[in-house]
Motif scaffolding. Structure first.
Motif, PDB file in Angstrom:
ATOM      1  N   GLY A 162       6.966 -10.038  39.191  1.00 42.87           N
ATOM      2  CA  GLY A 162       6.075  -9.170  38.413  1.00 42.87           C
ATOM      3  C   GLY A 162       6.372  -7.702  38.598  1.00 42.87           C
ATOM      4  O   GLY A 162       5.846  -6.851  37.904  1.00 42.87           O
TER       5      GLY A 162
ATOM      6  N   LEU B  22       1.087 -10.800  36.430  1.00 48.92           N
ATOM      7  CA  LEU B  22      -0.354 -10.513  36.483  1.00 48.92           C
ATOM      8  C   LEU B  22      -1.003 -11.228  37.657  1.00 48.92           C
ATOM      9  O   LEU B  22      -1.786 -10.658  38.404  1.00 48.92           O
TER      10      LEU B  22
ATOM     11  N   ARG C 238       1.395  -4.285  47.707  1.00 47.01           N
ATOM     12  CA  ARG C 238       1.635  -3.406  46.567  1.00 47.01           C
ATOM     13  C   ARG C 238       2.446  -2.174  46.977  1.00 47.01           C
ATOM     14  O   ARG C 238       3.034  -1.519  46.153  1.00 47.01           O
TER      15      ARG C 238
ATOM     16  N   LEU D 101      -6.090  -9.785  37.078  1.00 52.35           N
ATOM     17  CA  LEU D 101      -5.558 -10.295  35.816  1.00 52.35           C
ATOM     18  C   LEU D 101      -5.360  -9.191  34.782  1.00 52.35           C
ATOM     19  O   LEU D 101      -5.870  -9.256  33.661  1.00 52.35           O
ATOM     20  N   GLY D 102      -4.679  -8.153  35.202  1.00 50.10           N
ATOM     21  CA  GLY D 102      -4.339  -7.085  34.262  1.00 50.10           C
ATOM     22  C   GLY D 102      -5.408  -6.025  34.125  1.00 50.10           C
ATOM     23  O   GLY D 102      -5.192  -4.964  33.558  1.00 50.10           O
ATOM     24  N   LYS D 103      -6.627  -6.268  34.658  1.00 54.41           N
ATOM     25  CA  LYS D 103      -7.704  -5.260  34.595  1.00 54.41           C
ATOM     26  C   LYS D 103      -7.643  -4.442  35.870  1.00 54.41           C
ATOM     27  O   LYS D 103      -7.771  -4.978  36.970  1.00 54.41           O
ATOM     28  N   GLU D 104      -7.462  -3.152  35.719  1.00 53.55           N
ATOM     29  CA  GLU D 104      -7.306  -2.285  36.885  1.00 53.55           C
ATOM     30  C   GLU D 104      -8.555  -1.415  37.021  1.00 53.55           C
ATOM     31  O   GLU D 104      -9.060  -0.898  36.042  1.00 53.55           O
TER      32      GLU D 104
ATOM     33  N   LEU E  78       2.887 -13.539  32.821  1.00 53.90           N
ATOM     34  CA  LEU E  78       1.686 -14.060  33.461  1.00 53.90           C
ATOM     35  C   LEU E  78       1.857 -14.110  34.977  1.00 53.90           C
ATOM     36  O   LEU E  78       0.944 -13.782  35.738  1.00 53.90           O
TER      37      LEU E  78
ATOM     38  N   PHE F  53      -7.195  -4.864  41.149  1.00 50.02           N
ATOM     39  CA  PHE F  53      -6.338  -5.279  40.035  1.00 50.02           C
ATOM     40  C   PHE F  53      -6.582  -6.773  39.837  1.00 50.02           C
ATOM     41  O   PHE F  53      -6.211  -7.581  40.669  1.00 50.02           O
TER      42      PHE F  53
ATOM     43  N   GLY G 164       0.103  -9.701  40.923  1.00 54.36           N
ATOM     44  CA  GLY G 164      -0.570  -8.405  41.116  1.00 54.36           C
ATOM     45  C   GLY G 164      -1.992  -8.588  41.600  1.00 54.36           C
ATOM     46  O   GLY G 164      -2.462  -7.918  42.517  1.00 54.36           O
ATOM     47  N   THR G 165      -2.695  -9.555  40.988  1.00 56.18           N
ATOM     48  CA  THR G 165      -4.085  -9.826  41.380  1.00 56.18           C
ATOM     49  C   THR G 165      -4.138 -10.309  42.824  1.00 56.18           C
ATOM     50  O   THR G 165      -4.938  -9.835  43.625  1.00 56.18           O
TER      51      THR G 165
END
Length: 1240
Positions: free
Chosen positions: A31, A41, A55, A189-192, A38, A187, A44-45
């Motif tokens: 990622g 994401l 990170r 599922l793509g929502k930061e 996906l 972070f 990242g989560t």
């Protein structure tokens, strides 16, 4: 970065292998980099939720041997470049060596040893200061800086995993607490979610639990409410947040930035995942608690504490509790709150010895003091270490001589002696005898005064024996006897056992003869007095005859201090009061003098000598009533808030009524600031002061609640504030002390308000008894907790008041709305505070003085102004912006102190945002004239030439002077005399300059004319201004046309101005005129406008002409806040390069003007007599007679509609302020890091 090798069991989950060799694997996080989809994401989560460090490091290197299933991390990197460097090092240095080993275990051991060695070597080079933060923590700090754009100076204190509630959805992430900010990152599922809150903006911080939120921490600022929950240890997190918010409030209150405490003991090996700062803050909290519990001086630091038991001879028990040791004291506090407190100053200790252990008394320790008291501690865990620490501290104690005699000063009355109670009067004999250390040192005024040895009450009391006073006298005798018995059983002086029995005696009233001694003891003032012999007398000597605002206020209030008491109806009492108050104002200028201090001090002087009263005042102002007596009485307002909260809790039915009437704010200040001394008869109030010195603020709050409770029915029936105040006033006037042996002192307030029917009298002892019965559940630590909460509220409301006052002080014609001004103020204040966070070396970290008018409290320097200007100006000029900002700063800085206040800042901003075309152009025009163009620049090239031609040797002299840095005025005066310029000429220029400054404000006709050099600078600014505009090409063409036209106008104007009868320009006197060298003839005819569509002219014209002014112009933009007299400097290479590379500078076509000559022929000339020497252009290339007026520039610009539209276009400053707030942190150190300025 290299990492200490850690085991990794599953090497390929979530990672992609990019390179491999037999011993190492280089991997990239899924990622990260190209693609991701996906998987990216999800990874990242997971990184955010599970692994705080992932990170930071999207790349890593693992070590693995062929047959082993276990991998070891050896390095991580935030970029491919960094990780490749480590990989190459491993390949070049280790692969060859590792291939020799036979055994795989040996290979792994060798690799681990090698990596540890590299890390140790790096740390040795990087951290000579002994920073022992653990590696995991450093990773988190690195991540925090990267994630939130924080500068190096921002230190992380701790980080916690938690959830942030966004609406009704919890977002799991990491909460980072730094010295100045609270940050949260999540972070999912793509929502930061990324939050940053400055501690100084927090208005409310509390721990609460509701149905909607589980146990959570609530953080409020002026514009948002944040909830965090699901902490592993919510108590610890909240305590740390409280401390950090408290530090921020301190900073707003008295500008004390956070300084790491270097004197704290460092642990021998760092704790896992606890930063040095966190330990520092924990130690601070313990120190504060220790000092508050035992009333110790403010510089006392706790060294350690341990559980133990203390043998108490008065009830023959071993009491369990804690022993605390610091560099000057050994203290003991029992587990049960009232059982026993003990303070042993090390200066009193004579013997510390280990007694024999037994099953009844394991590991006992005996401590003996000079006053023949022995204290027996037992059940000590690490007795040998403890004895060693105590003996170390004892060795560091100052030599016994000065300390000994200082203690002996009043040994007969205070220090416990073998005989039960010696007669107090001996103290005065001993004090004035020359053998005491104070005797010789006292200033005559203090030494001769009777108040130097005893309290005023003794001097003014009738010498009637106690027997004549009847029942009252007998009662007083009984009190004295009770205290003597207490001293016999529990010890006398500092080492007294303080128990519940001591409190009972205090509540029954301290006898007059012992009051001064016990106040000194219970408040801790005795410790400070004994350890600072002669300090008060020195202060009195220093402060005598000194005048300040504080001394004026003191003089005004001296005769208002207890005027009804005979001691203050004559000069003896007044003089003593004056000396004590002035000495304190001199000791603590931040407080100086505050109303109400006179009333409290006059009472202290009745019961103690001047020196004793002084140290009691120190204890009151600096420890027992913190922040009460500063200019904004913050401490009293905080306790007023606590009082309101307690009224809601204990007297709910009265609370609402009191809020409606607005009474609490009126009463609490007068009650708390003077400890009831100004509202109650003196002999009653002094009993409350007795309890206050023993118990602290708790007593004052209890009594205040008891007074409201006693008057509840009447208060509920009141219709307005006045009526309620009368009810309470009459009640307090009739609180009497029937046991007082002093002659009654008339209470002025009572005389004025007594009505027809005398109200019922209330005995002060009954009132105290009721207050303890009903409200004794108040605890000191609860009050501290409430103080913190109220302090946030009070300081933020004071800041809001300051903001409103400043905004109101801005004139109405400034053009910004109130909201815009408030937003600008917040941005301006944030910039000032940032200098205190991260730029302590810069001039504005000059501490803010809260006693200044609100407008002057926050100011910024040139570097900070440049950053604000870059983000707020509507005239973005690319890399030329810092140059323009420097000029604007000099124009606004009228008092030349290298700092500007908010009003000056807003005036500058308004010139660019508001008004019509003429006003905006006028602002731009002024930026290209002195003083804006450069502080050292001559006012006109004409005068410069005059000096240059008058004395042919001056060029060399000036060059030499510049090398010596001779910019100060003495040197300048000498130069003037050498040149034969008489002083009247010097003053004449100053007068002309001042006159010109005055009229500048009036009309456009009064603006001075611009010479050719200044005009070229103006053209350059205009060219840079249009680079980001959609109409860029049209604007360039228009400005080229206007510039050419103006150059021609200047040429024509020159022909008229050389007539003999012309008026001298720029205020130069006519008689000083000299023929100037003829201007170069080739300049005029070749100043033609470029052809309309000539791209060559646009693209190439800047290459030379852009450089010429740069090389020849004097600038002060280099560093923020250079002194006015600093030698002039050329622009840095970076700036010259930036300006040369501007793609759009064309006043004339490339082929027509030989600009190389312009640069090569630059010479040194002098400024006028008032300014330091400057490098300016003269000689053959710059036309000194050429000039142009503002009207001509305005008229020329009006001919081009595209320019008119550009300057009349409205820009919304609100959007720029929002953007500025977003990037505030990234900009915060830019001026420290890159002095050449920010690129637009």
């Amino acid at each position: 970065m290299w990492l200490g090798p850690e085991e990794v069991l599953v090497a390929n989950a979530l990672w992609v292998t990019e390179r491999a060799n037999p011993f190492f694997v280089l991997q990239r996080r899924r990622g990260h980099g190209k693609g991701g989809g996906l998987t990216g994401l999800l990874v990242g989560t997971l990184d955010v939720v599970l692994d705080s460090s992932a990170r930071v490091a999207p790349y890593r290197i693992l070590h693995q041997t062929q047959d082993s299933q276990v991998y070891w991390t050896v390095a991580c990197g935030s970029s491919r470049k960094e990780i490749t460097k480590h990989w190459e090092w491993l390949e070049n240095n280790l692969l060859q060596t590792l291939s020799i080993f036979d055994n795989e275990e040996d290979i792994t051991t060798f690799v681990k040893g090698k990596i540890h060695g590299i890390i140790a070597e790096e740390n040795k080079n990087l951290q000579p200061q002994g920073d022992e933060d653990p590696g995991k923590f450093k990773e988190a700090e690195l991540k925090m800086r990267k994630q939130f754009g924080m500068p190096e100076g921002e230190k992380l204190v701790n980080y916690y995993s938690c959830s942030y509630w966004k609406g009704r959805v919890p977002r799991q992430g990491w909460l980072y607490l730094t010295v100045n900010h609270l940050c949260f990152y999540s972070f999912l599922l793509g929502k930061e979610v990324s939050l940053v809150v400055q501690w100084v903006d927090v208005t409310r911080l509390e721990k609460n639990a509701t149905l909607l939120f589980p146990e959570s921490i609530r953080v409020d600022t002026r514009d948002q409410e944040l909830f965090f929950s699901m902490f592993l240890n919510i108590g610890e997190t909240f305590k740390l947040m409280e401390q950090l918010a408290n530090l921020a409030m301190r900073q707003l209150l008295d500008s004390e930035g956070f300084l790491e405490d270097k004197a704290l003991p460092r642990p021998s090996r760092p704790h896992r995942n606890i930063s040095a700062l966190k330990r520092d803050l924990d130690a601070r909290a313990k120190n504060e608690c220790y000092r508050a519990t035992f009333r110790l001086p403010r510089d006392e630091r706790l060294d350690g504490h341990t559980g133990c038991t203390l043998w108490t001879p008065f009830n023959k028990l071993h009491i369990p509790g804690q022993m605390f040791i610091s560099s000057n004291y050994i203290c003991f506090a029992s587990k049960e709150e009232d059982a026993c407190h003990l303070i042993i100053p090390l200066r009193e200790v004579t013997i510390v010895e280990k007694a024999d252990s037994s099953s009844v008394l394991p590991s006992p320790l005996s401590i003996s003091t000079k006053s023949k008291m022995t204290f027996l501690f037992a059940n000590l865990k690490d007795r040998d270490f403890l004895v060693q620490r105590i003996s170390d501290f004892l060795q560091k104690m100052p030599s016994k001589q000065p300390g000994g005699s200082g203690v002996g000063r009043k040994a007969s009355t205070v220090e416990p002696a073998p005989e039960p109670c010696p007669a107090p009067p001996k103290a005065s004999d001993q004090l004035t005898s020359p053998s005491t250390p104070l005797g010789g040192r006292q200033s005559s005024s203090v030494q001769d005064a009777p108040t130097s040895s005893q309290g005023l009450l003794k001097l003014f009391q009738r010498n009637s024996p106690m027997e004549d006073l009847g029942a009252k006298g007998a009662k007083e005798k009984m009190k004295e006897e009770s205290w003597n018995i207490h001293f016999f059983e529990y010890g006398r002086g500092m080492c007294m056992y303080r128990t519940a029995r001591t409190r009972e005696l205090v509540l029954k009233g301290i006898p007059e003869s012992l009051r001064g001694e016990l106040w000194l003891l219970f408040s801790g003032a005795w410790n400070e007095m004994v350890t600072h012999p002669g300090y008060y007398e020195e202060l009195v000597e220093k402060s005598t005859g000194k005048y300040s605002l504080a001394t004026e206020e003191i003089e005004r209030d001296l005769h208002r201090s207890m005027p009804e008491h005979p001691a203050f109806q004559n000069e003896l009492g007044i003089a003593a009061l004056r000396r004590v108050l002035t000495a304190y104002a001199f000791r603590n200028p931040t407080i100086g003098y505050c109303q109400a201090m006179n009333i409290v001090t006059s009472v202290l002087l009745l019961y103690g000598s001047e020196e004793e009263a002084f140290w009691l005042l120190v204890a009151l102002c600096e420890r027992m009533l913190p922040d009460y007596y500063n200019t904004r009485v913050v401490g009293a307002l905080v306790d007023q808030g606590i009082f309101e909260e307690l009224t809601r809790d204990f007297l709910p039915q009265l609370s609402e009524k009191m809020q409606d009437l607005g009474v609490i704010s009126s009463i609490s200040l007068s009650w708390f600031l003077t400890l009831f001394l100004s509202v109650m008869p003196f002999e009653s109030a002094v009993v409350i002061v007795d309890c206050f010195f023993y118990e602290g603020i708790k007593v004052i709050l209890q009594v205040a609640l008891a007074i409201l409770d006693a008057n509840m029915e009447q208060l509920l029936g009141c219709s307005d504030e006045g009526e309620a105040m009368t009810v309470l006033g009459r009640y307090l006037d009739n609180v009497v002390n029937k046991q007082s042996v002093s002659p009654p002192i008339p209470h002025l307030h009572a005389l004025l308000t007594s009505g027809d029917d005398p109200p019922t009298e209330v005995d002060i002892f009954d009132l105290l008894k009721v207050s303890y019965e009903k409200f004794s559940s108040l605890r000191a630590d609860d009050i501290e907790q409430m103080r913190f909460k109220q302090r946030l509220k009070v300081i933020q409301s004071l800041e809001d008041t300051a903001k409103r006052s400043v905004v109101r002080a801005i004139p109405g014609d400034i053009g910004f709305s109130i909201e815009e001004l408030e937003d600008l103020y917040m941005v301006f204040k944030a910039k000032h505070l940032a200098s205190q966070y991260w730029g302590s070396s810069r001039p504005t970290a000059v501490r803010r003085d809260p006693s200044l008018p609100y407008l002057e409290q926050y100011r910024i320097d040139a570097g900070q102004f440049r950053e604000l200007f870059a983000s707020l100006t509507p005239w973005a000029c690319g890399s030329h912006t810092p140059v323009l900002a420097g000029r604007m700063f000099r124009l606004l800085d009228e008092n030349k102190d290298s700092l500007i206040n908010f009003k000056e800042f807003v005036t500058g901003m308004s010139g660019m945002y508001h008004g019509d075309l003429t006003e905006k152009l006028k602002a731009l025009y002024k930026l290209h004239l002195p003083p804006a163009l450069s502080p050292e620049e001559a006012e006109s090239a004409l005068e410069a030439t005059h000096y240059f031609t008058e004395d042919s040797s001056s060029e060399e002299a000036l060059r030499q002077e510049e090398q010596e840095g001779g910019g100060n005025e003495d040197v300048q005066d000498k130069k003037g005399e050498e040149k034969g310029i008489s002083p009247p000429d010097y003053r004449h220029y100053l007068r002309m300059w001042a006159k010109e400054k005055e009229v500048q404000k009036e009309t456009i006709k009064d603006l001075p004319k611009m010479n050719q050099e200044q005009f070229i600078e103006l053209c350059k600014t205009l060219y840079n201004m249009f680079s980001e505009d959609p109409m860029e090409q049209d604007l360039y063409h228009a400005i080229a046309t206007v510039a050419s036209l103006l150059l021609r106008i200047g040429e024509v104007g020159k022909k008229f101005s050389v007539q003999p009868g012309r008026k001298p320009q720029d205020g130069a006197p006519e008689e000083d005129e000299l023929p100037t060298p003829d201007p170069p003839q080739d300049l005029a005819p070749e100043l033609q406008p470029p052809a309309a569509g000539d791209p060559q002219a646009k693209a190439g014209g800047d290459t030379h002409l852009g450089k010429a002014p740069q090389e020849s112009q004097v600038v002060g933009e280099g560093g923020s806040g250079e002194g006015r007299g600093s030698p002039p400097q050329l622009l840095s290479d970076d700036e010259t390069k930036d300006d040369m590379s501007m793609s759009s500078y064309s006043v004339v076509s490339t082929g027509s003007l030989q600009c190389e000559d312009l640069a090569d022929d630059t010479v040194l000339v002098g400024g006028e007599a008032r300014s330091p020497p400057a490098i300016a252009r003269c000689g053959g290339t710059v036309d000194t007679d050429w000039c142009i007026s503002f009207e001509q520039i305005l008229a020329s610009i009006l001919t081009e509609s595209v320019l008119v539209n550009f300057f009349e276009k409205r820009v919304d400053i609100g959007l720029k302020i929002k953007d500025q707030k977003k990037v505030e942190r990234q900009f915060s150190t830019s001026s420290d890091l890159e002095q050449s300025g920010l690129s637009g």
